[in-house]
Design a protein around this motif. Structure first.
Motif, mmCIF file in Angstrom:
data_model
loop_
_atom_site.group_PDB
_atom_site.id
_atom_site.type_symbol
_atom_site.label_atom_id
_atom_site.label_comp_id
_atom_site.label_asym_id
_atom_site.label_seq_id
_atom_site.Cartn_x
_atom_site.Cartn_y
_atom_site.Cartn_z
ATOM 1 N N ASP A 30 0.860 -1.187 0.000
ATOM 2 C CA ASP A 30 0.000 0.000 0.000
ATOM 3 C C ASP A 30 0.895 1.236 0.000
ATOM 4 O O ASP A 30 1.421 1.645 1.038
ATOM 5 C CB ASP A 30 -0.908 -0.015 1.223
ATOM 6 C CG ASP A 30 -1.819 1.206 1.283
ATOM 7 O OD1 ASP A 30 -1.777 2.040 0.344
ATOM 8 O OD2 ASP A 30 -2.563 1.335 2.275
ATOM 9 N N TRP A 31 1.025 1.866 -1.163
ATOM 10 C CA TRP A 31 1.957 2.975 -1.302
ATOM 11 C C TRP A 31 1.359 4.324 -0.915
ATOM 12 O O TRP A 31 1.989 5.367 -1.118
ATOM 13 C CB TRP A 31 2.508 2.998 -2.729
ATOM 14 C CG TRP A 31 3.508 1.889 -2.905
ATOM 15 C CD1 TRP A 31 3.282 0.636 -3.391
ATOM 16 C CD2 TRP A 31 4.885 1.939 -2.531
ATOM 17 N NE1 TRP A 31 4.430 -0.117 -3.344
ATOM 18 C CE2 TRP A 31 5.433 0.671 -2.817
ATOM 19 C CE3 TRP A 31 5.707 2.917 -1.983
ATOM 20 C CZ2 TRP A 31 6.764 0.364 -2.586
ATOM 21 C CZ3 TRP A 31 7.041 2.615 -1.740
ATOM 22 C CH2 TRP A 31 7.568 1.351 -2.041
ATOM 23 N N SER A 32 0.172 4.314 -0.331
ATOM 24 C CA SER A 32 -0.342 5.557 0.242
ATOM 25 C C SER A 32 0.507 5.991 1.425
ATOM 26 O O SER A 32 0.519 7.166 1.797
ATOM 27 C CB SER A 32 -1.802 5.388 0.666
ATOM 28 O OG SER A 32 -1.923 4.416 1.708
ATOM 29 N N ASP A 33 1.202 5.054 2.024
ATOM 30 C CA ASP A 33 2.159 5.329 3.089
ATOM 31 C C ASP A 33 3.477 4.659 2.691
ATOM 32 O O ASP A 33 3.674 3.467 2.929
ATOM 33 C CB ASP A 33 1.659 4.770 4.425
ATOM 34 C CG ASP A 33 2.609 5.060 5.580
ATOM 35 O OD1 ASP A 33 3.758 5.485 5.324
ATOM 36 O OD2 ASP A 33 2.219 4.834 6.738
ATOM 37 N N PRO A 34 4.392 5.406 2.038
ATOM 38 C CA PRO A 34 5.609 4.796 1.507
ATOM 39 C C PRO A 34 6.456 4.077 2.563
ATOM 40 O O PRO A 34 7.046 3.029 2.272
ATOM 41 C CB PRO A 34 6.363 5.987 0.906
ATOM 42 C CG PRO A 34 5.286 6.953 0.544
ATOM 43 C CD PRO A 34 4.262 6.814 1.641
ATOM 44 N N GLU A 35 6.520 4.621 3.762
ATOM 45 C CA GLU A 35 7.327 3.968 4.790
ATOM 46 C C GLU A 35 6.759 2.599 5.153
ATOM 47 O O GLU A 35 7.495 1.606 5.273
ATOM 48 C CB GLU A 35 7.408 4.855 6.037
ATOM 49 C CG GLU A 35 8.352 4.325 7.109
ATOM 50 C CD GLU A 35 8.521 5.298 8.255
ATOM 51 O OE1 GLU A 35 8.888 4.851 9.360
ATOM 52 O OE2 GLU A 35 8.279 6.505 8.044
ATOM 53 N N THR A 36 5.449 2.531 5.305
ATOM 54 C CA THR A 36 4.799 1.257 5.602
ATOM 55 C C THR A 36 4.934 0.295 4.425
ATOM 56 O O THR A 36 5.134 -0.917 4.606
ATOM 57 C CB THR A 36 3.313 1.476 5.926
ATOM 58 O OG1 THR A 36 3.204 2.326 7.068
ATOM 59 C CG2 THR A 36 2.617 0.159 6.218
ATOM 60 N N ALA A 37 4.840 0.828 3.216
ATOM 61 C CA ALA A 37 4.973 -0.019 2.029
ATOM 62 C C ALA A 37 6.362 -0.648 1.959
ATOM 63 O O ALA A 37 6.499 -1.853 1.671
ATOM 64 C CB ALA A 37 4.705 0.811 0.781
ATOM 65 N N GLN A 38 7.397 0.137 2.229
ATOM 66 C CA GLN A 38 8.749 -0.410 2.194
ATOM 67 C C GLN A 38 8.935 -1.488 3.262
ATOM 68 O O GLN A 38 9.562 -2.525 3.006
ATOM 69 C CB GLN A 38 9.763 0.718 2.386
ATOM 70 C CG GLN A 38 9.811 1.675 1.207
ATOM 71 C CD GLN A 38 10.756 2.832 1.454
ATOM 72 O OE1 GLN A 38 11.973 2.674 1.409
ATOM 73 N NE2 GLN A 38 10.196 4.002 1.724
ATOM 74 N N ALA A 39 8.388 -1.249 4.441
ATOM 75 C CA ALA A 39 8.484 -2.252 5.504
ATOM 76 C C ALA A 39 7.767 -3.541 5.097
ATOM 77 O O ALA A 39 8.234 -4.648 5.403
ATOM 78 C CB ALA A 39 7.896 -1.704 6.800
ATOM 79 N N ALA A 40 6.643 -3.409 4.394
ATOM 80 C CA ALA A 40 5.905 -4.591 3.944
ATOM 81 C C ALA A 40 6.710 -5.397 2.932
ATOM 82 O O ALA A 40 6.687 -6.638 2.948
ATOM 83 C CB ALA A 40 4.565 -4.171 3.346
ATOM 84 N N VAL A 41 7.425 -4.700 2.057
ATOM 85 C CA VAL A 41 8.265 -5.401 1.077
ATOM 86 C C VAL A 41 9.376 -6.164 1.784
ATOM 87 O O VAL A 41 9.660 -7.333 1.463
ATOM 88 C CB VAL A 41 8.847 -4.410 0.052
ATOM 89 C CG1 VAL A 41 9.844 -5.118 -0.865
ATOM 90 C CG2 VAL A 41 7.735 -3.769 -0.764
ATOM 91 N N VAL A 42 10.019 -5.535 2.757
ATOM 92 C CA VAL A 42 11.075 -6.220 3.511
ATOM 93 C C VAL A 42 10.512 -7.445 4.217
ATOM 94 O O VAL A 42 11.121 -8.528 4.207
ATOM 95 C CB VAL A 42 11.730 -5.250 4.517
ATOM 96 C CG1 VAL A 42 12.673 -6.014 5.454
ATOM 97 C CG2 VAL A 42 12.483 -4.148 3.780
#
Length: 315
Positions: A272-284
């Motif tokens: 969910d790239w509406s929140d880039p920081e959360t999105a990056q954590a999800a990818v990790v």
């Protein structure tokens, strides 16, 4: 070097096909890596010694020993690692005939000055590898010098001899190589040096990461996957692939590398790239489920945003 015995340093096709699924492959590979006790093997009548360092991160260079000389492939990153590599070469008591550079990332070229200090020998790469390393060095210096301080070599040098696809390199008995131009893949330009001998072997730089998270920040994953497809069709299945990070593998492992790249892209698209920081954590989180290891995890972290922009997920 003493003649080697059984090759315990390679993740083989047999080991890979025993398991099903990428997660299982990762578990087997990491378990095998923990059992390794030697970094030397025989390739035909040639000794290949893996110069493996753990600081600041896992990284390999290789010393190939022929009958009356040596060739080194890649040169490591730091002053300490590259000076240790030179000491290892000097300790073998044979002349260093040449250094081969697989691709233009600084963890492979930065130590060239220390490795070749006082020697007048060819430093060999594809012309494009040489051009890119020189082109990007100032940018790399601005970033890496602050990260590593006194460990970042200031005496960096670059290839002085360029070759092309299919060229044959002969540095004496046991030191004959064929050049493969892979083009953009893991880096902006990659190459392979195939070692002639009774047992097929090649030095492939970072085209495969042996159960470690890869660097993808050059944003060339589509080209990397095309290169993997080519290599899977062209390389002999029993060829030993000496890699830049981790244990040697065989071409069967290319399928795992391709699966990693596919999973990475899918993880970016699913976030969910509406929140880039959360999105990056999800990818990790997703990628560490695929490969449960923190080895080179920061390479993965550096790679998320560039690829997310390429995929149109964020600006």
């Amino acid at each position: 070097m003493k003649p080697g015995s059984d090759d315990i340093n390679t993740l083989s096709r047999r080991d890979l096909i025993r398991t099903a699924g990428a997660g299982a492959l990762a578990g087997v590979g990491l378990a095998m890596a923990g059992t390794v006790t030697s970094a030397q093997e025989r390739t035909g009548t040639v000794d290949v010694e893996r110069h493996s360092v753990e600081m600041p991160f896992p990284l390999n260079a290789y010393v190939v020993e022929g009958e009356d000389g040596l060739v080194v492939v890649d040169a490591t990153l730091t002053n300490t690692a590259s000076r240790e590599l030179r000491a290892r070469v000097d300790g073998l008591g044979k002349p260093l005939r040449a250094v081969l550079l697989t691709h233009p990332h600084p963890d492979h070229y930065a130590g060239l000055g220390n490795l070749t200090e006082g020697l007048d020998i060819p430093i060999v790469s594809l012309a494009s590898v040489n051009d890119i390393a020189r082109r990007d060095d100032a940018e790399k210096d601005a970033v890496i010098s602050s990260m590593f301080g006194e460990e970042w070599p200031r005496n960096r040098v670059f290839p002085n001899d360029t070759v092309g696809d299919g060229d044959m390199l002969d540095f004496g008995p046991g030191l004959r190589f064929t050049v493969m131009d892979v083009g953009p893949a893991e880096s902006f330009h990659d190459s392979i040096f195939v070692l002639e001998g009774s047992a097929p072997a090649a030095f492939i730089g970072d085209l495969v990461y042996s159960f470690m998270h890869p660097y993808m920040a050059d944003n060339t994953n589509p080209e990397w996957k095309r290169a993997i497809g080519r290599l899977r069709s062209e390389l002999p299945e029993d060829m030993i692939l000496h890699v830049g990070h981790g244990l040697p593998v065989t071409p069967a492992f290319l399928a795992w590398q391709e699966a990693y790249l596919d999973r990475f892209e899918a993880a970016i698209k699913a976030a969910d790239w509406s929140d880039p920081e959360t999105a990056q954590a999800a990818v990790v989180t997703d990628m560490t489920a695929f490969l449960p290891s923190d080895k080179l995890l920061f390479f993965l972290e550096q790679s998320i945003l560039p690829n997310a922009r390429r995929l149109g997920m964020t600006r």
